[in-house]
Enzyme design. Sequence first.
Site, short mmCIF file in Angstrom:
data_model
loop_
_atom_site.label_atom_id
_atom_site.label_comp_id
_atom_site.label_asym_id
_atom_site.label_seq_id
_atom_site.Cartn_x
_atom_site.Cartn_y
_atom_site.Cartn_z
N GLU A 65 -0.09 7.79 -6.61
CA GLU A 65 -1.18 7.32 -5.75
C GLU A 65 -2.25 8.40 -5.57
OE1 GLU A 65 -1.86 4.41 -4.75
OE2 GLU A 65 -0.01 3.30 -5.01
N GLU A 124 -10.89 -6.50 1.90
CA GLU A 124 -10.86 -6.40 0.43
C GLU A 124 -11.70 -7.49 -0.25
OE1 GLU A 124 -7.50 -6.06 -3.07
OE2 GLU A 124 -6.94 -5.43 -1.07
N HIS A 162 1.70 -3.13 -11.42
CA HIS A 162 2.66 -4.03 -10.77
C HIS A 162 3.51 -4.76 -11.81
CE1 HIS A 162 0.52 -4.40 -6.61
NE2 HIS A 162 1.28 -3.33 -6.70
N ARG A 205 2.26 -13.56 17.62
CA ARG A 205 0.93 -13.52 17.00
C ARG A 205 0.29 -12.14 17.01
NH1 ARG A 205 0.49 -18.54 19.96
NH2 ARG A 205 0.71 -20.31 18.52
N LYS A 226 -9.62 6.76 1.76
CA LYS A 226 -9.19 5.39 2.02
C LYS A 226 -9.76 4.88 3.34
CE LYS A 226 -5.34 2.20 1.85
NZ LYS A 226 -3.91 2.00 1.56
N ASN A 286 -7.31 -0.58 -5.99
CA ASN A 286 -6.30 -1.19 -6.87
C ASN A 286 -6.36 -0.66 -8.30
OD1 ASN A 286 -5.00 -3.12 -5.06
ND2 ASN A 286 -6.99 -4.13 -4.99
N HIS A 301 7.04 2.62 -7.95
CA HIS A 301 5.68 2.09 -7.82
C HIS A 301 4.66 3.12 -8.31
CE1 HIS A 301 2.23 -0.04 -6.19
NE2 HIS A 301 1.85 1.09 -5.62
N LYS A 348 -2.66 -3.06 5.26
CA LYS A 348 -2.09 -4.06 4.36
C LYS A 348 -0.61 -4.20 4.65
CE LYS A 348 -4.88 -4.30 0.13
NZ LYS A 348 -4.84 -4.11 -1.33
N HIS A 405 -3.30 -0.78 -10.58
CA HIS A 405 -2.29 -1.63 -9.96
C HIS A 405 -2.11 -2.98 -10.64
CE1 HIS A 405 -2.40 1.38 -6.85
NE2 HIS A 405 -1.49 0.74 -6.14
N ARG A 453 -13.10 -2.33 -1.26
CA ARG A 453 -11.68 -2.01 -1.14
C ARG A 453 -10.89 -2.38 -2.40
NH1 ARG A 453 -7.67 -2.88 4.13
NH2 ARG A 453 -5.92 -1.74 3.20
#
Length: 353
Positions: A178, A227, A242, A114, A217, A235, A252, A136, A238, A231
């Site tokens: 990026e 998010e 994607h 956990r 960031k 994206n 990417h 993330k 993206h 946040r």
Amino acid sequence: MTEIPLKTPTVHSVVYVGEDCLSLRLPMLTEGQKNFVLTDTNVYALHKAFFDKYFKNDELFVLPAGEENKNFQSLYEILSAMTSAGLLRNSRLFAVGGGVIGDIGGLSASLYMRGISCVQIPTTLLAQVDSSVGGKTAVDLGGVKNIVGAFYQPCEVLVDPSFLKTLPVREIKCGMGEIVKYALLNGKIFDELERNTDKLADLSFLQTLIVSCIQHKANVVQADEKETGERKSLNVGHTTGHAIELAYNLSHGESVLYGAYLETQTAIELGVCDKDYGVRLLRILKTAITVAPYEKQDFSTIANYLIKAKADKKNTQKDKIVMAVAKRKNEWTALELPFEKYAEYIQNATKKL
């Protein structure tokens, strides 16, 4: 060495940037507990001496390189190896590699018992400026990127730019994608790129922006770790990017460049993005897209692949697509369109490339 603190409700993390960060931080981070080191075949082949120096007595797992290995089978194998190694709750996982290793490594750390401590050591430009920071973690499933994952902050991120000396040209361009993303959000980075569009393929120039990208960031993540608001700005490019990444043979970062271009063009057409500013953004994006390696893409059938955008995590309603787009300098907004309209506008935008 530059220190960038990142405080969230779940952890007080620090990002260290500099060629001395590994020698200064790793001896104390590896001491006193059982460690598990995750990397991939490319990184291990290039940096075996690094692993021998810092992790000689630790459990090492080398994953085959490539996005196609960021899946449940790999996750199972990593967790099985962690169990066989007898890791305890006070053990620490070190993820040494690019975005794939950072994503699946962070997820593995979040799941084992956990949650055990995780240190991210990014070795690619993309991972150093973006994916290693912010917690993330994810694997891909059913042809959808990062659909299964968790927010799990590393205790530290160690960004050593000397790793970048071994990057192939395509990986540099991937990271540049990026960095250019941040230009759509941060006026300082926008100004730097606009003044230096002739240096977008120059690694020494791109390295000067690493700290600025990480600081932007970190500020966003501290304000919105899970998010739910700000946040989502990270994206930009993206949603469509994607879909392009899954449909075409592009990295990417390259896919994000195309996605940002097509979505910015759409935002201009709809009057959402200030036209003068948007045109300047498109100029930077077009320059970045055509930096070598470059092969003109046939997007005539892109509408067939945009259905992947329906699985984007920003969407809140069925058959509606949400994009994070630039509005004006230092400002973004969420643009929501019915899927049919979204596909139509993106298809039309490809004609401007």
